[in-house]
Design an enzyme around this catalytic site. Structure first.
Site, PDB file in Angstrom:
ATOM      1  N   GLY A  68       0.753  -1.151   0.185  1.00  0.00           N
ATOM      2  CA  GLY A  68       0.216   0.206  -0.128  1.00  0.00           C
ATOM      3  C   GLY A  68       0.758   1.152  -0.397  1.00  0.00           C
ATOM      4  O   GLY A  68       1.766   1.183   0.366  1.00  0.00           O
ATOM      5  N   GLY A 117      -0.271  -4.943   1.014  1.00  0.00           N
ATOM      6  CA  GLY A 117      -1.085  -4.139   0.088  1.00  0.00           C
ATOM      7  C   GLY A 117      -1.754  -5.481  -1.150  1.00  0.00           C
ATOM      8  O   GLY A 117      -2.974  -5.166  -1.763  1.00  0.00           O
ATOM      9  N   GLU A 140       4.501  -7.386   7.256  1.00  0.00           N
ATOM     10  CA  GLU A 140       4.107  -5.743   7.343  1.00  0.00           C
ATOM     11  C   GLU A 140       4.728  -5.093   9.288  1.00  0.00           C
ATOM     12  O   GLU A 140       4.749  -4.363   9.249  1.00  0.00           O
ATOM     13  CB  GLU A 140       2.441  -5.799   8.123  1.00  0.00           C
ATOM     14  CG  GLU A 140       2.049  -5.360   6.349  1.00  0.00           C
ATOM     15  CD  GLU A 140       1.723  -6.773   5.864  1.00  0.00           C
ATOM     16  OE1 GLU A 140       2.077  -7.823   6.234  1.00  0.00           O
ATOM     17  OE2 GLU A 140       0.707  -6.749   4.997  1.00  0.00           O
ATOM     18  N   ASP A 148      -2.577  -7.820   7.703  1.00  0.00           N
ATOM     19  CA  ASP A 148      -3.544  -7.439   7.145  1.00  0.00           C
ATOM     20  C   ASP A 148      -4.201  -7.557   5.821  1.00  0.00           C
ATOM     21  O   ASP A 148      -3.851  -8.694   5.076  1.00  0.00           O
ATOM     22  CB  ASP A 148      -4.272  -6.065   7.945  1.00  0.00           C
ATOM     23  CG  ASP A 148      -2.977  -4.749   6.474  1.00  0.00           C
ATOM     24  OD1 ASP A 148      -2.016  -5.662   5.457  1.00  0.00           O
ATOM     25  OD2 ASP A 148      -3.848  -3.721   6.465  1.00  0.00           O
TER      26      ASP A 148
END
Ligand code: NAD
Length: 645
Positions: A68, A117, A140, A148
């Site tokens: 992300g 992401g 992450e 996530d």
């Protein structure tokens, strides 16, 4: 349709809804706008009869999508504005769930890096294609987040303890490993991808992808599975690092080196998250909801801003993490993963449930459980003979009034006799088909008797005693062990998910209580065994910390030793560090051991250890000074008492 954008190309070509990530200079890192554009396209194509399937690919040969775009989150977060990040995550997670649940095939071509992401876009579809350059990872923890975008679902489903390993190390997976771990489906030569995409656009069925697949070069993970399971099987991060630290082999050394770069708080929460998700109630919504509890708090209370600073702002690669010695208190993990109440992640429709709930018995356990249900948006009417106020709960004057018209009535009462009395009051007030959900610890006979009365009344019953204590009740992390029909269990499931981290359907009515007393019979005996071993170690001149270090990673391992160590100042925080003020009182342990012996007698089971544990707790509570102390206060008792003549 999607806004005009240069970072992403969205169109239909032939029968394919086509999405191409087009930021190769930034390794196709996903921006907020790209997320919203993909979601809008998926919404439009869902009911479009001209679109047979979705094909997602990306420009450039270095990455499908390396994560992300977090720069903007850093800018806003350091300025004290956490809402941008929270909105980004919530909207991104909604998209991840949409891809996971999409009614048409979603094909993704994952060259180079697919991380964070990128996994959320590329690894939830129905046909996930990897090639010779693919490198998939959930790194992450390295920036103070947790795995996530729904990645925790794959981690929870991966073989053995692979999920804990991949989540805490961020290790990269080439094609074979990604398929083995459940992040990809087929390995196909990347040179053939353009032709395959053209064929899909032209109407070829997605099944043809399996025919084009070839065996990838052998991966590393399957041959390491046994080592991974051995080291990553512990309850908490400390168990894992302890186990690795005692192994001199190169795998353990390399693994610890990977973990040394990551945020300890993130790793500890990752382990907990995967443990909570693993099991039959796993769903993408549950995974994303739990992940969001962490990310919602990541900027304010986690290591996220410091992680980005070190990785992409100052690029000094020396983040100052919280808990640098890797000893993350269990309370800090619970705090990051507590329910978010009205801020909880909303995926599709609003979660404010129309169910009406009655709650009878609002003591130490019942009050926080009822408050969590009210915070989640349920209308809760409560009754207790003593307690007259609980946050968010509308108090009634009688148990029957609290149960009037309720779809579900919960009870959290001291014992089986009281449960029978309360059931006789509430069942007549409940609607036909409504559920009586008893979470108290009571005898199996009382649970079965109440189930029978409920059935006669046309209602359903589940016995669902809990483990996790008052801390778990407040944090919404209880474990429920449930007995009752499939339908009754399914009706209780959404409530379990709010009040707890796990619910196991153990069998027919009474099976939950049976599981509870069996568990607590083991707990009573192992706590006594652990305490007497410490007292013996003292006499043998063995240091308690050394004893903990050895036993917690050897075959004497147990929850009593590792998670609730009865010796003050040793192991994680426990009631021993607080003068043995009860987390779980000795008299409650005595009650549970009595229930186990009563049940054993009724069915003719031989339980000599359970009987002995009951007798020791009886002496401790009734003849000595154990009343009002935690059940782990058996340790000072053994020390004080010495060996009987
Ligand atoms: P508690 O004594 O704090 O709560 C029981 C509540 O029931 C009290 O508030 C009491 O006023 C109320 N009550 C009693 N009779 C009633 C009646 N006829 N109508 C309405 N209310 C009535 O006990 P607790 O710690 O909340 O435990 C509740 C149950 O959960 C017990 O069965 C216990 O074994 C079990 N449990 C407790 C723990 C723990 O750590 N405390 C952990 C697991 C399970």
């Amino acid at each position: 349709m999607a806004p005009e954008m240069t970072d992403i190309h969205i169109r239909t070509t032939g029968v394919a809804g086509r999405i191409t990530l087009a930021r190769p200079q930034a390794l196709n890192a996903l921006t907020y706008e790209m997320c919203l554009a993909i979601e809008a396209a998926l919404d439009q194509w869902r009911a479009d009869p001209g679109v047979a399937h979705i094909v997602i690919d990306a420009e450039g040969d270095r990455a499908f999508c390396a994560g992300g775009d977090i720069a903007e989150m850093y800018q806003t977060g350091t300025a004290g504005d956490f809402t941008y990040g929270r909105r980004f995550w919530a909207d991104e997670y909604r998209l991840n769930a949409k891809i996971f649940n999409y009614p048409k095939p979603v094909v993704s071509f994952l060259q180079g890096f697919t991380m964070g992401g990128g996994v959320g876009i590329g690894c939830h579809g129905s046909h996930r294609i990897v090639g010779q350059s693919s490198k998939i990872a959930m790194p992450e923890c390295g920036i103070g987040l947790i795995p996530d975008v729904g990645g925790s679902l794959m981690l929870a489903l991966a073989p053995g303890r692979l999920g804990e390993y991949l989540g805490t190390t961020g290790a990269r997976m080439a094609a074979a490993d990604a398929i083995y771990a459940g992040f990809a489906d087929h390995h196909i030569d990347e040179a053939t991808w353009p032709d395959l995409i053209r064929a899909l656009e032209g109407g070829a069925a997605c099944d043809t992808l399996a025919e084009a697949a070839t065996e990838p070069p052998t991966g590393a993970l399957s041959s390491r599975q046994a080592q991974i399971d051995q080291h990553f099987g512990g309850e908490q991060l400390g168990d894992i690092t302890n186990s690795l630290g005692h192994d001199e082999g190169s795998f353990a050394e390399d693994t610890l080196a990977l973990m040394a770069r990551n945020s300890p708080l993130s790793m500890a929460c990752t382990v907990e998250l995967i443990h909570r998700l693993r099991g039959p109630s796993l769903s993408i919504a549950k995974a994303l909801g739990l992940e969001y509890r962490f990310t919602y708090r990541a900027m304010e209370h986690g290591d996220f801003l410091e992680g980005i600073r070190a990785a992409i702002i100052d690029k000094d690669r020396s983040p100052k993490w919280q808990y640098p010695d890797l000893s993350v208190p269990a309370a800090s993990v619970s705090k990051m993963l507590m329910p978010l109440g009205e801020n909880a992640l909303v995926l599709e429709e609003t979660p404010v449930n129309a169910l009406k709930i009655g709650f009878v018995g609002l003591g130490n356990m019942g009050a926080p459980m009822a408050a969590n249900l009210a915070r989640a948006g349920y209308v809760v009417a409560g009754y207790d003979t003593v307690v007259k106020e609980v946050t968010g709960v509308q108090m009634a004057n009688t148990a029957a009034a609290a149960a009037e018209g309720a779809d579900v009535v919960l009870t959290m009462l001291p014992n089986g006799d009281i449960l029978r009395t309360v059931a006789a009051e509430v069942l007549p007030a409940m609607a036909s088909g409504a559920l009586l959900l008893d979470c108290s610890t009571v005898d199996v006979d009382s649970a079965r008797a109440v189930a029978a009365v409920a059935a006669d009344n046309g209602q359903i019953f589940v016995d669902a005693p809990v483990s996790g204590g008052i801390g778990g009740a407040a944090a919404g992390t209880l474990t429920f062990m449930a007995g009752g029909s499939e339908a009754a269990f399914a009706k209780a499931q959404p409530l379990f998910e709010i009040m707890g981290q796990k619910a196991v359907h153990c069998g027919a009515a009474g099976a939950g209580q049976a599981a509870k007393i069996c568990n607590n019979m083991i707990l009573g005996a192992t706590m006594i065994a652990t305490c007497e071993a410490f007292a013996l170690a003292d006499k043998l001149g063995l240091d308690r910390a050394r004893m903990f270090d050895v036993v917690s990673t050897s075959s004497g391992y147990s929850w009593s030793m590792n998670a609730y160590c009865p010796a003050p100042g040793v192991g994680p925080q426990s009631p021993a560090d607080n003068g043995y003020q009860p987390g779980f009182a000795a008299e409650l342990m005595l009650k549970d051991l009595r229930l186990s012996q009563q049940a054993a007698e009724a069915v003719g089971a031989d339980t000599p250890m359970g009987a002995q544990a009951m007798e020791l707790y009886r002496q401790f509570v009734e003849d000595e000074d154990g009343l009002g102390l935690d059940f782990s206060a058996m340790l000072p008792r053994f020390v004080k008492q010495g060996r009987p003549e």
